[in-house]
Design a protein around this motif. Structure first.
Motif, mmCIF file in Angstrom:
data_model
loop_
_atom_site.group_PDB
_atom_site.id
_atom_site.type_symbol
_atom_site.label_atom_id
_atom_site.label_comp_id
_atom_site.label_asym_id
_atom_site.label_seq_id
_atom_site.Cartn_x
_atom_site.Cartn_y
_atom_site.Cartn_z
ATOM 1 N N PRO A 23 0.803 -1.218 0.000
ATOM 2 C CA PRO A 23 0.000 0.000 0.000
ATOM 3 C C PRO A 23 0.839 1.272 0.000
ATOM 4 N N TRP A 24 2.118 1.159 0.294
ATOM 5 C CA TRP A 24 2.979 2.348 0.301
ATOM 6 C C TRP A 24 3.155 2.910 -1.103
ATOM 7 N N ASP A 25 2.947 2.062 -2.112
ATOM 8 C CA ASP A 25 2.967 2.562 -3.491
ATOM 9 C C ASP A 25 1.788 3.524 -3.706
ATOM 10 N N ILE A 26 0.651 3.177 -3.119
ATOM 11 C CA ILE A 26 -0.545 4.019 -3.235
ATOM 12 C C ILE A 26 -0.413 5.234 -2.311
ATOM 13 N N TYR A 27 0.067 5.011 -1.080
ATOM 14 C CA TYR A 27 0.235 6.116 -0.122
ATOM 15 C C TYR A 27 1.142 7.198 -0.681
ATOM 16 N N GLU A 28 2.110 6.782 -1.492
ATOM 17 C CA GLU A 28 3.053 7.732 -2.077
ATOM 18 C C GLU A 28 2.327 8.769 -2.941
ATOM 19 N N THR A 29 1.238 8.356 -3.572
ATOM 20 C CA THR A 29 0.472 9.288 -4.409
ATOM 21 C C THR A 29 -0.521 10.105 -3.578
ATOM 22 N N ILE A 30 -0.962 9.564 -2.448
ATOM 23 C CA ILE A 30 -1.934 10.258 -1.588
ATOM 24 C C ILE A 30 -1.247 11.251 -0.661
ATOM 25 N N PHE A 31 -0.170 10.821 0.000
ATOM 26 C CA PHE A 31 0.509 11.639 1.008
ATOM 27 C C PHE A 31 1.699 12.384 0.403
ATOM 28 N N THR A 32 1.416 13.208 -0.590
ATOM 29 C CA THR A 32 2.481 14.017 -1.178
ATOM 30 C C THR A 32 2.832 15.147 -0.224
ATOM 31 N N GLU A 33 4.042 15.664 -0.332
ATOM 32 C CA GLU A 33 4.460 16.752 0.543
ATOM 33 C C GLU A 33 3.524 17.946 0.357
ATOM 34 N N GLU A 34 3.201 18.582 1.468
ATOM 35 C CA GLU A 34 2.305 19.743 1.543
ATOM 36 C C GLU A 34 0.820 19.364 1.442
ATOM 37 N N SER A 35 0.495 18.062 1.235
ATOM 38 C CA SER A 35 -0.916 17.671 1.193
ATOM 39 C C SER A 35 -1.484 17.661 2.614
ATOM 40 N N ILE A 36 -2.809 17.817 2.729
ATOM 41 C CA ILE A 36 -3.450 17.941 4.038
ATOM 42 C C ILE A 36 -4.428 16.784 4.238
ATOM 43 N N HIS A 37 -4.363 16.182 5.456
ATOM 44 C CA HIS A 37 -5.198 15.031 5.777
ATOM 45 C C HIS A 37 -5.708 15.142 7.208
ATOM 46 N N GLU A 38 -6.898 14.601 7.442
ATOM 47 C CA GLU A 38 -7.452 14.603 8.797
ATOM 48 C C GLU A 38 -6.950 13.382 9.557
ATOM 49 N N GLY A 39 -6.553 13.611 10.805
ATOM 50 C CA GLY A 39 -6.054 12.518 11.617
ATOM 51 C C GLY A 39 -6.334 12.739 13.090
ATOM 52 N N GLU A 40 -6.146 11.681 13.868
ATOM 53 C CA GLU A 40 -6.363 11.729 15.315
ATOM 54 C C GLU A 40 -5.055 11.432 16.030
ATOM 55 N N VAL A 41 -4.755 12.244 17.033
ATOM 56 C CA VAL A 41 -3.548 12.036 17.826
ATOM 57 C C VAL A 41 -3.785 10.809 18.705
ATOM 58 N N VAL A 42 -2.990 9.757 18.491
ATOM 59 C CA VAL A 42 -3.192 8.519 19.254
ATOM 60 C C VAL A 42 -2.237 8.393 20.424
ATOM 61 N N SER A 43 -1.102 9.078 20.359
ATOM 62 C CA SER A 43 -0.179 9.054 21.503
ATOM 63 C C SER A 43 0.706 10.290 21.471
ATOM 64 N N VAL A 44 1.019 10.767 22.680
ATOM 65 C CA VAL A 44 1.922 11.905 22.847
ATOM 66 C C VAL A 44 3.047 11.441 23.760
ATOM 67 N N ASP A 63 7.588 12.196 24.823
ATOM 68 C CA ASP A 63 8.607 13.237 24.989
ATOM 69 C C ASP A 63 9.111 13.818 23.668
ATOM 70 N N LYS A 64 9.305 12.981 22.679
ATOM 71 C CA LYS A 64 9.913 13.441 21.431
ATOM 72 C C LYS A 64 8.916 13.850 20.360
ATOM 73 N N GLY A 65 7.624 13.752 20.643
ATOM 74 C CA GLY A 65 6.631 14.139 19.653
ATOM 75 C C GLY A 65 5.302 13.463 19.891
ATOM 76 N N ALA A 66 4.626 13.134 18.791
ATOM 77 C CA ALA A 66 3.307 12.503 18.878
ATOM 78 C C ALA A 66 3.076 11.629 17.648
ATOM 79 N N THR A 67 2.109 10.720 17.768
ATOM 80 C CA THR A 67 1.727 9.852 16.660
ATOM 81 C C THR A 67 0.299 10.172 16.268
ATOM 82 N N VAL A 68 0.069 10.262 14.963
ATOM 83 C CA VAL A 68 -1.255 10.579 14.418
ATOM 84 C C VAL A 68 -1.731 9.402 13.581
ATOM 85 N N LEU A 69 -3.000 9.038 13.751
ATOM 86 C CA LEU A 69 -3.596 7.969 12.953
ATOM 87 C C LEU A 69 -4.510 8.583 11.901
ATOM 88 N N PHE A 70 -4.242 8.256 10.649
ATOM 89 C CA PHE A 70 -5.113 8.656 9.552
ATOM 90 C C PHE A 70 -6.059 7.487 9.315
#
Length: 184
Positions: A53-74, A76-83
């Motif tokens: 699926p990363w072949d497909i994700y490469e076309t969807i998640f282009t740099e500067e593209s915007i997507h809705e996601g939910e913060v699943v964990s925060v 010390d070094k940052g956070a993880t978002v689930l699309f």
């Protein structure tokens, strides 16, 4: 018998333990990846039965593209978002975890995120909040720089108030020393 490495279970899930993906006794379709005759081992894979699926994700998640996601964990070094739509996780570095109102992202928040970097080879997506790219580390650096500037200003004020010795003062001290020595 053969072995399926946890990295060969799923293209998108980060499987920490096989029990998170399957249970003992479950039937699982696999493909033989490698046969090691000398050690009598089979390397098996499950994810290889599906298209990457990363072949497909490469076309969807282009740099500067915007997507809705939910913060699943925060952490010390940052956070993880689930699309959820794609079932994919992205990473927000600590420096981009601050919102425009100067509050930090919290677990469970749903927002729009901008893709900063996409790496198909490393299976990694780095994102930031869509509306505000506030660099948390830059803010900290600015505050530290302000404090240093204020500290330096105070030090200069103190130093300017302290009288300094001049070469003339040294001559006067030398004369005084000579007079004391002569007197004794």
């Amino acid at each position: 018998d053969g072995l399926i490495h946890i990295s060969d279970l799923s293209w998108t899930q980060k499987v920490k333990h096989p029990a998170d993906f399957t249970q003992v006794g479950d039937k699982l379709d696999v493909i033989v990846l490698e046969v090691d005759l000398d050690n009598r081992r089979l390397s098996l894979g499950h994810k290889q039965l599906q298209e990457n699926p990363w072949d497909i994700y490469e076309t969807i998640f282009t740099e500067e593209s915007i997507h809705e996601g939910e913060v699943v964990s925060v952490f010390d070094k940052g956070a993880t978002v689930l699309f959820k739509k794609e079932g994919l996780e992205g990473y927000i570095p600590k420096r981009y975890c601050m919102k425009s109102d100067k509050t930090r992202l919290e677990q469970g928040e749903v927002s729009e995120f901008k893709v900063l970097e996409f790496s198909k080879d490393n299976r990694r997506i780095i994102v930031c909040l869509k509306d505000n790219i506030i660099d948390f580390e830059e803010e900290e650096k600015k505050n530290k720089k302000k404090q240093e500037t204020n500290k330096n200003k105070v030090m200069k004020d103190v130093q300017s108030k302290i009288s300094k010795s001049t070469l003339g003062d040294l001559d006067a001290l030398s004369d005084l020393k000579n007079k004391i020595e002569d007197a004794s």
